[in-house]
Scaffold this active site. Structure first.
Site, PDB file in Angstrom:
ATOM      1  N   ARG A  52      39.648  15.716  -1.699  1.00  0.00           N
ATOM      2  CA  ARG A  52      38.990  16.013  -0.417  1.00  0.00           C
ATOM      3  C   ARG A  52      37.492  16.275  -0.622  1.00  0.00           C
ATOM      4  O   ARG A  52      36.659  15.864   0.190  1.00  0.00           O
ATOM      5  CB  ARG A  52      39.665  17.199   0.282  1.00  0.00           C
ATOM      6  CG  ARG A  52      39.178  17.400   1.706  1.00  0.00           C
ATOM      7  CD  ARG A  52      40.014  18.400   2.489  1.00  0.00           C
ATOM      8  NE  ARG A  52      39.898  19.745   1.943  1.00  0.00           N
ATOM      9  CZ  ARG A  52      40.588  20.794   2.386  1.00  0.00           C
ATOM     10  NH1 ARG A  52      41.443  20.651   3.390  1.00  0.00           N
ATOM     11  NH2 ARG A  52      40.434  21.984   1.850  1.00  0.00           N
ATOM     12  N   LYS A 151      34.370  18.753   4.954  1.00  0.00           N
ATOM     13  CA  LYS A 151      34.251  20.186   4.680  1.00  0.00           C
ATOM     14  C   LYS A 151      32.814  20.408   4.219  1.00  0.00           C
ATOM     15  O   LYS A 151      32.512  20.434   3.021  1.00  0.00           O
ATOM     16  CB  LYS A 151      35.277  20.598   3.621  1.00  0.00           C
ATOM     17  CG  LYS A 151      35.693  22.047   3.732  1.00  0.00           C
ATOM     18  CD  LYS A 151      36.993  22.276   2.985  1.00  0.00           C
ATOM     19  CE  LYS A 151      37.216  23.719   2.625  1.00  0.00           C
ATOM     20  NZ  LYS A 151      37.205  24.663   3.719  1.00  0.00           N
ATOM     21  N   GLU A 184      42.051  24.083  15.965  1.00  0.00           N
ATOM     22  CA  GLU A 184      42.413  24.926  14.825  1.00  0.00           C
ATOM     23  C   GLU A 184      41.654  26.239  14.945  1.00  0.00           C
ATOM     24  O   GLU A 184      40.975  26.487  15.939  1.00  0.00           O
ATOM     25  CB  GLU A 184      42.072  24.213  13.517  1.00  0.00           C
ATOM     26  CG  GLU A 184      40.588  23.869  13.403  1.00  0.00           C
ATOM     27  CD  GLU A 184      40.240  23.100  12.143  1.00  0.00           C
ATOM     28  OE1 GLU A 184      40.930  23.254  11.114  1.00  0.00           O
ATOM     29  OE2 GLU A 184      39.255  22.347  12.177  1.00  0.00           O
TER      30      GLU A 184
HETATM   31  N1  PXG Z   1      40.281  24.483   8.919  1.00  0.00           N
HETATM   32  C1  PXG Z   1      39.033  24.795   8.528  1.00  0.00           C
HETATM   33  C2  PXG Z   1      37.918  24.607   9.482  1.00  0.00           C
HETATM   34  C3  PXG Z   1      38.813  25.286   7.233  1.00  0.00           C
HETATM   35  O1  PXG Z   1      37.580  25.592   6.837  1.00  0.00           O
HETATM   36  C4  PXG Z   1      41.200  25.130   6.823  1.00  0.00           C
HETATM   37  C5  PXG Z   1      41.328  24.635   8.108  1.00  0.00           C
HETATM   38  C6  PXG Z   1      42.402  25.232   5.955  1.00  0.00           C
HETATM   39  O2  PXG Z   1      42.404  24.183   4.999  1.00  0.00           O
HETATM   40  P1  PXG Z   1      43.107  24.387   3.576  1.00  0.00           P
HETATM   41  O3  PXG Z   1      42.905  23.068   2.886  1.00  0.00           O
HETATM   42  O4  PXG Z   1      42.399  25.513   2.906  1.00  0.00           O
HETATM   43  O5  PXG Z   1      44.523  24.664   3.830  1.00  0.00           O
HETATM   44  C7  PXG Z   1      39.904  25.484   6.357  1.00  0.00           C
HETATM   45  C8  PXG Z   1      39.750  26.062   4.992  1.00  0.00           C
HETATM   46  C9  PXG Z   1      35.684  29.761   2.184  1.00  0.00           C
HETATM   47  C10 PXG Z   1      36.765  29.427   3.146  1.00  0.00           C
HETATM   48  O6  PXG Z   1      34.824  30.541   2.521  1.00  0.00           O
HETATM   49  C11 PXG Z   1      37.152  28.110   3.395  1.00  0.00           C
HETATM   50  C12 PXG Z   1      38.138  27.824   4.327  1.00  0.00           C
HETATM   51  C13 PXG Z   1      38.741  28.835   4.978  1.00  0.00           C
HETATM   52  C14 PXG Z   1      38.333  30.128   4.714  1.00  0.00           C
HETATM   53  C15 PXG Z   1      37.342  30.439   3.801  1.00  0.00           C
HETATM   54  O7  PXG Z   1      35.707  29.303   1.046  1.00  0.00           O
HETATM   55  N2  PXG Z   1      38.470  26.523   4.597  1.00  0.00           N
END
Ligand code: PXG
Length: 287
Positions: A52, A151, A184
């Site tokens: 990703r 991301k 989301e």
């Molecule tokens: N949606 C968004 C907008 C995200 O940023 C997820 C869903 C969940 O995806 P995963 O692949 O983690 O199941 C995310 C995840 C950080 C941080 O600061 C990043 C996320 C969430 C919380 C903190 O590193 N991204």
């Protein structure tokens, strides 16, 4: 032992981990990132996260100056250097230092940063009693503006949504897409259970395709729970039997109240708790 941060091939002490103020990651949010969990010393779903990261980079025409194999090794090296069996890994790739002005072609040295630390998105108690959330005015990015599948280091609209949740007296927000369908949360994907079926918005609802979301869908299939990706409205949320969020940092967290409506009986649901238990086993037996 001081925390070691990886920067461009070197592990340096936290206080020496520095990048230029001319880095376009800082000046313009020009860069991409990943958040990964380490359970019992093993990096969970590493390949999916690295894939990703490279897709996000490709989408913004950012060349990561390493192969996927090298990034994977760098993650493992950083995790090993910090000696924490359970940790959160944050990989950041920035466009690098350039001149003032947007032009990314003036940036010749992308920075690859890997931080391992702990993360706690929500207080422990909410995992047991469930979270209250609200829908907020700030929408998730329209894919013609900036693909939500990237991301990127641009999280401002999610941050605004978070601020709006705080203003409403809760700690997480549900973001809708420009058509008014549920997308989301600010850093998590959303699921509901309705008449025994597990439902979650499809990728074209404008979501980040979460890796935890994928794990949840796999676990549900394994448990014989019917799963579908489906457009959801706020009404669907209000009348759902259960609701929960999924994300690397959040893991799985039950939601018991949305926009002042109790979800189901206002306590974490049965299928939610079953999936939470399965998720625990999956991360404990991380291959
Ligand atoms: N949606 C968004 C907008 C995200 O940023 C997820 C869903 C969940 O995806 P995963 O692949 O983690 O199941 C995310 C995840 C950080 C941080 O600061 C990043 C996320 C969430 C919380 C903190 O590193 N991204």
């Amino acid at each position: 032992m001081s925390l070691k941060v990886y920067i461009n091939g070197e592990l340096v002490d936290k206080q020496d981990a520095k990048i230029s103020v001319f880095d376009h990651g800082l000046l313009y949010g020009d860069g991409v990132f990943e958040g990964i969990r380490v359970y019992k010393g093993k990096v969970f779903r590493c390949k999916e996260h690295v894939d990703r990261l490279f897709n996000s980079a490709k989408a913004i025409a950012l060349r990561i100056p390493m192969t996927k194999q090298e990034v994977t090794e760098a993650i493992h090296r950083t995790v090993a250097a910090n000696g924490r069996p359970n940790a959160y890994v944050r990989i950041v790739v920035t466009r690098g230092a350039g001149t003032l002005g947007l032009d990314p072609t003036k940036c010749h040295d992308p920075q690859v940063i890997i931080i391992t630390d702990s993360i706690s998105l929500y207080p422990r108690e909410f995992y047991e009693k469930g979270l209250e959330v609200v829908t907020v005015p700030t929408m998730r990015n329209h894919h013609n503006v900036l693909s939500p599948k990237i991301k990127s280091l641009n999280y401002l609209n999610n941050i605004l949504a978070k601020i709006e949740a705080r203003q409403a007296g809760v700690i997480e927000a549900i973001m809708l897409n420009p058509l008014g369908f549920v997308a989301e949360c600010t850093g998590d994907n959303i699921f509901i259970v309705s008449r025994g079926r597990l439902l979650t918005p499809p990728p074209d609802a404008g979501i980040l395709e979460g890796i935890t979301r994928q794990v949840v869908m796999e676990l549900a299939e394994r448990a014989g729970i019917p799963v579908a990706e489906q457009q959801l409205t706020r009404f669907d949320l209000y009348v759902a039997d259960e609701c929960f969020l999924s994300g690397t940092a959040a893991e799985i967290i039950p939601v018991v109240r949305i926009d002042s409506r109790d979800i189901g009986d206002g306590t974490p649901g049965k299928i939610t708790l079953q999936l939470l238990q399965m998720f625990r086993e999956e991360t404990d037996n991380n291959p």
